[in-house]
Design an enzyme around this catalytic site. Sequence first.
Site, PDB file in Angstrom:
ATOM      1  N   ASP A 114       0.851  -1.186   0.000  1.00 35.05           N
ATOM      2  CA  ASP A 114       0.000   0.000   0.000  1.00 35.05           C
ATOM      3  C   ASP A 114       0.884   1.232   0.000  1.00 35.05           C
ATOM      4  O   ASP A 114       2.005   1.198   0.514  1.00 35.05           O
ATOM      5  CB  ASP A 114      -0.910   0.019   1.226  1.00 35.05           C
ATOM      6  CG  ASP A 114      -2.065  -0.968   1.120  1.00 35.05           C
ATOM      7  OD1 ASP A 114      -2.438  -1.345  -0.001  1.00 35.05           O
ATOM      8  OD2 ASP A 114      -2.608  -1.347   2.182  1.00 35.05           O
ATOM      9  N   ASP A 130      -6.995  -1.171  -4.787  1.00 37.00           N
ATOM     10  CA  ASP A 130      -8.105  -0.843  -3.887  1.00 37.00           C
ATOM     11  C   ASP A 130      -9.043   0.186  -4.524  1.00 37.00           C
ATOM     12  O   ASP A 130     -10.264   0.090  -4.397  1.00 37.00           O
ATOM     13  CB  ASP A 130      -7.579  -0.297  -2.566  1.00 37.00           C
ATOM     14  CG  ASP A 130      -6.714  -1.287  -1.811  1.00 37.00           C
ATOM     15  OD1 ASP A 130      -6.863  -2.508  -2.020  1.00 37.00           O
ATOM     16  OD2 ASP A 130      -5.874  -0.836  -1.004  1.00 37.00           O
TER      17      ASP A 130
END
EC number: 3.4.23.36
Length: 159
Positions: A114, A130
């Site tokens: 991330d 995402d």
Amino acid sequence: MFVFLNLVCIAALVGIDQAIKLWAVRALQPVGAMPLIPHVVELRFTYNEGMAFSLLWGRQEILIAATSIGMLAIAWWLFTHCQNDPVQRWAIVLVLGGGIGNLIDRIAAGRVVDYINLLFMDFAIFNFADICVCVGMALWVLAVILEERRAAGGSNEGK
């Protein structure tokens, strides 16, 4: 042609996701974080061993199994129900591209890379995959609402 176009689009989304994550590992991990839009968005390298909001942290076997089953079911829906509904088709392509991108990370490394940190939200760091999943799900909801309206409108025309 329908199947080929969808597969190419899904592969492109997965490729973009994996390329950005590779960049994040090589360029962002050594520095940790860098501002993108000062005081709003920063690029911050982190590994996520769970899913959204760190749910199921460290339970990769469950996440891999659930994601695999979900992606197969969604792919089946795409190829059997969406040929005449472009909004739903693109929604599902986004969900599949993002879901597969994160699934690759979970299988290959046991965690997801991330890197997007919204500084005004102190609870989540996320990635391109995402975003694809979230935008795709929002579009899918819109597609269902539009279909329901079309069906309701069609049934009221004869009255």
